[in-house]
Design a protein around this motif. Structure first.
Motif, PDB file in Angstrom:
ATOM      1  N   ALA A  28       0.843  -1.195   0.000  1.00  0.00           N
ATOM      2  CA  ALA A  28       0.000   0.000   0.000  1.00  0.00           C
ATOM      3  C   ALA A  28       0.874   1.240   0.000  1.00  0.00           C
ATOM      4  CB  ALA A  28      -0.910   0.001   1.227  1.00  0.00           C
ATOM      5  N   ALA A  29       0.447   2.252  -0.712  1.00  0.00           N
ATOM      6  CA  ALA A  29       1.193   3.503  -0.765  1.00  0.00           C
ATOM      7  C   ALA A  29       0.792   4.443   0.371  1.00  0.00           C
ATOM      8  CB  ALA A  29       0.969   4.189  -2.106  1.00  0.00           C
ATOM      9  N   ARG A  68       4.470   2.580  -9.657  1.00  0.00           N
ATOM     10  CA  ARG A  68       3.420   3.027  -8.742  1.00  0.00           C
ATOM     11  C   ARG A  68       2.106   3.053  -9.505  1.00  0.00           C
ATOM     12  NH1 ARG A  68       5.228   8.558  -6.737  1.00  0.00           N
ATOM     13  NH2 ARG A  68       6.126   8.761  -8.761  1.00  0.00           N
ATOM     14  N   MET A  69       1.019   2.756  -8.805  1.00  0.00           N
ATOM     15  CA  MET A  69      -0.324   2.822  -9.372  1.00  0.00           C
ATOM     16  C   MET A  69      -1.084   3.916  -8.633  1.00  0.00           C
ATOM     17  SD  MET A  69      -3.211  -0.172  -9.690  1.00  0.00           S
ATOM     18  CE  MET A  69      -2.535  -0.950 -11.150  1.00  0.00           C
ATOM     19  N   ALA A  78      -0.722   2.035  -4.688  1.00  0.00           N
ATOM     20  CA  ALA A  78       0.111   0.832  -4.599  1.00  0.00           C
ATOM     21  C   ALA A  78       1.475   1.147  -5.189  1.00  0.00           C
ATOM     22  CB  ALA A  78      -0.532  -0.325  -5.363  1.00  0.00           C
ATOM     23  N   VAL A  79       2.503   0.547  -4.600  1.00  0.00           N
ATOM     24  CA  VAL A  79       3.868   0.761  -5.074  1.00  0.00           C
ATOM     25  C   VAL A  79       4.623  -0.567  -5.106  1.00  0.00           C
ATOM     26  CG1 VAL A  79       4.009   3.163  -4.313  1.00  0.00           C
ATOM     27  CG2 VAL A  79       4.682   1.340  -2.757  1.00  0.00           C
ATOM     28  N   ALA A  80       5.677  -0.587  -5.900  1.00  0.00           N
ATOM     29  CA  ALA A  80       6.545  -1.762  -5.946  1.00  0.00           C
ATOM     30  C   ALA A  80       7.170  -1.971  -4.577  1.00  0.00           C
ATOM     31  CB  ALA A  80       7.636  -1.560  -6.998  1.00  0.00           C
ATOM     32  N   SER A  81       7.366  -3.206  -4.233  1.00  0.00           N
ATOM     33  CA  SER A  81       7.954  -3.511  -2.927  1.00  0.00           C
ATOM     34  C   SER A  81       9.472  -3.410  -2.944  1.00  0.00           C
ATOM     35  CB  SER A  81       7.533  -4.909  -2.481  1.00  0.00           C
ATOM     36  OG  SER A  81       7.991  -5.867  -3.413  1.00  0.00           O
ATOM     37  N   ARG A  82      10.038  -3.283  -4.133  1.00  0.00           N
ATOM     38  CA  ARG A  82      11.493  -3.177  -4.248  1.00  0.00           C
ATOM     39  C   ARG A  82      11.846  -2.473  -5.551  1.00  0.00           C
ATOM     40  NH1 ARG A  82      14.127  -7.051  -7.559  1.00  0.00           N
ATOM     41  NH2 ARG A  82      12.698  -8.507  -8.562  1.00  0.00           N
ATOM     42  N   ALA A  83      13.091  -2.092  -5.682  1.00  0.00           N
ATOM     43  CA  ALA A  83      13.589  -1.502  -6.922  1.00  0.00           C
ATOM     44  C   ALA A  83      14.088  -2.619  -7.840  1.00  0.00           C
ATOM     45  CB  ALA A  83      14.714  -0.527  -6.628  1.00  0.00           C
TER      46      ALA A  83
END
Length: 116
Positions: A28-29, A68-69, A78-83
């Motif tokens: 979650a962002a 990111r969404m 919502a965001v990526a959990s990692r790069a």
């Protein structure tokens, strides 16, 4: 695939989507005041996933790519959990996340272990 809701040290809640291998796919962002609001936000994300915009960009540290969404108002949900090291790998991960949300939103897959 499962969505887990975590309670933070300050009493707020956030969700994370985890693959069957245990790897966190997305988080979650934002945080939510209570469990119900967090759960409802994830369910809404699944239901609306096909029409929500997303983007890829360099990570804040500048050492990779993240996605990111956003919701319809432009707020990150919502965001990526990692790069990711490569843009193409990040794009693939983002596309898979969208597909998972669409599947969850279709009702063909149970979102929660305690489904009503």
């Amino acid at each position: 695939m499962r969505c887990q809701i975590d309670i933070e040290a300050d009493g707020s809640y956030s969700w994370r989507l985890t693959a069957s291998n245990g790897r966190v796919i997305a988080v979650a962002a934002t945080v939510y005041e209570d469990y119900g609001a967090c759960r409802a936000a994830f369910e809404q994300l699944c239901a609306e996933a096909e029409r929500l915009p997303g983007e890829l960009h360099h990570s804040a540290e500048g050492n990779g790519w993240v996605w990111r969404m956003r919701d319809t108002s432009g707020r990150s949900v919502a965001v990526a959990s990692r790069a990711y090291e490569r843009h193409s790998t990040c794009r693939t991960a983002y596309d898979r996340f969208r597909a998972v949300l669409t599947e969850l939103g279709s009702g063909r897959t149970a979102l929660w272990d305690d489904a009503d």
